[in-house]
Write an enzyme that holds these catalytic residues in place. Structure first.
Site, PDB file in Angstrom:
ATOM      1  N   LYS A  46       0.827  -1.211   0.000  1.00 55.05           N
ATOM      2  CA  LYS A  46       0.000   0.000   0.000  1.00 55.05           C
ATOM      3  C   LYS A  46       0.853   1.249   0.000  1.00 55.05           C
ATOM      4  CE  LYS A  46      -4.429  -1.448   1.712  1.00 55.05           C
ATOM      5  NZ  LYS A  46      -5.421  -1.389   2.751  1.00 55.05           N
ATOM      6  N   LYS A 126      -5.389 -10.192  -6.515  1.00 54.98           N
ATOM      7  CA  LYS A 126      -6.485 -10.708  -5.688  1.00 54.98           C
ATOM      8  C   LYS A 126      -7.686  -9.760  -5.760  1.00 54.98           C
ATOM      9  CE  LYS A 126      -5.664  -8.445  -1.395  1.00 54.98           C
ATOM     10  NZ  LYS A 126      -6.117  -8.328  -0.077  1.00 54.98           N
ATOM     11  N   LYS A 129     -11.541  -4.227  -3.460  1.00 51.14           N
ATOM     12  CA  LYS A 129     -12.269  -3.032  -3.887  1.00 51.14           C
ATOM     13  C   LYS A 129     -11.310  -1.983  -4.433  1.00 51.14           C
ATOM     14  CE  LYS A 129     -14.957  -2.842  -0.195  1.00 51.14           C
ATOM     15  NZ  LYS A 129     -15.786  -2.265   0.830  1.00 51.14           N
TER      16      LYS A 129
END
Ligand code: SF4
Length: 259
Positions: A46, A126, A129
């Protein structure tokens, strides 16, 4: 609740309605070395993706997750594959606390079941959202079909007559989650011998998926008509959870020597 969790049997609550989680998180912050947090895969991914949005909260998030688990002294936690590292981290936090202050938190076991890793509809990463590659549980059947229709399959199957290999195909991975065992061998054979086309195969998957999602969507619509049922379940859940959370937190503070 739409998926079948019964509030009479399960304690369902919103984490932020139980502030003891964040209080325990702070105590656990104080026994966790910084270096370990920076090595967490999700943090690295991230922070690489959104460099300008890296906050202390993102870095410390695994400690909050550890607090979420340890505050209920959980024996085991069902997780997806990508969360296994975080659970290992929670065990490490428990061990470190126990070594320093006395045996208190059980080390939670990892429960990895079917569907522990579901790829996104793009087949590239994967399902998540943030990657915009999801099939929504409550999405309309037609909208799901629109996503499935162009979805990538085994690249060897450029034409209907090309033979394929289900193990190289994301759609087959989905089949294994929802299509009855008895139908799977037919799909494998049909794909390898090119007797079914990818579109037919996707239609079979769509049908199997709807058998799972239709009742969930219906219960969800029903709950949306009666939101008070959800609010009541969450309020009651938080009330029950707080009793346990408070007790664990008080015990941890006592061991740490806090007044
Ligand atoms: S027939 Fe089915 S399993 Fe085979 S490549 Fe096409 S979608 Fe995938």
């Amino acid at each position: 609740m739409a998926a079948g969790l019964d509030p009479a049997k399960c304690t369902i609550f919103v984490q932020s309605h139980v502030p003891e989680h964040t209080e325990l998180c702070w105590l656990l912050n104080c026994v966790t070395p910084l270096g370990e947090l920076g090595r967490m895969t999700q943090f690295k991914e991230k922070s690489d993706r959104e460099r300008e949005n890296v906050t202390a909260g993102l870095l410390n998030y695994p400690i909050l997750q550890a607090a979420d688990i340890l505050i209920y002294k959980a024996d085991a936690v069902p997780v997806g594959e990508d969360q296994a590292q975080h659970l290992e981290f929670s065990r490490e936090v428990a061990r470190r606390f126990n070594n320093r202050f006395g045996d208190y938190f059980p080390e939670p076991a990892t429960l990895i079941g079917r569907g522990a890793r579901v790829m996104g509809i793009d087949g590239a990463s994967k399902m998540s959202k943030s990657m915009d590659n999801t099939i929504g549980v409550a999405e309309a059947p037609e909208a799901i079909w629109e996503k499935l229709r162009p979805a990538k399959t085994d690249e060897a199957r450029k034409r209907r007559s090309d033979k394929g290999e289900p193990d190289r195909c994301n759609i087959y991975g989905y089949h294994k989650l929802v299509t009855p065992e008895a139908e799977l061998s037919g799909i494998v054979q049909g794909c390898r011998e090119a007797t079914i086309g990818c579109l037919d195969c996707k239609k079979i998957f769509h049908r199997s998926l709807m058998k799972v999602l239709d009742p969930i969507r219906e219960r969800r619509q029903d709950l949306a008509q009666h939101p008070e049922r959800v609010r009541e379940a969450l309020a009651e859940g938080a009330r029950k959870a707080r009793v346990v959370a408070r007790e664990t937190l008080d015990g941890a503070k006592k061991l740490m020597g806090l007044l």
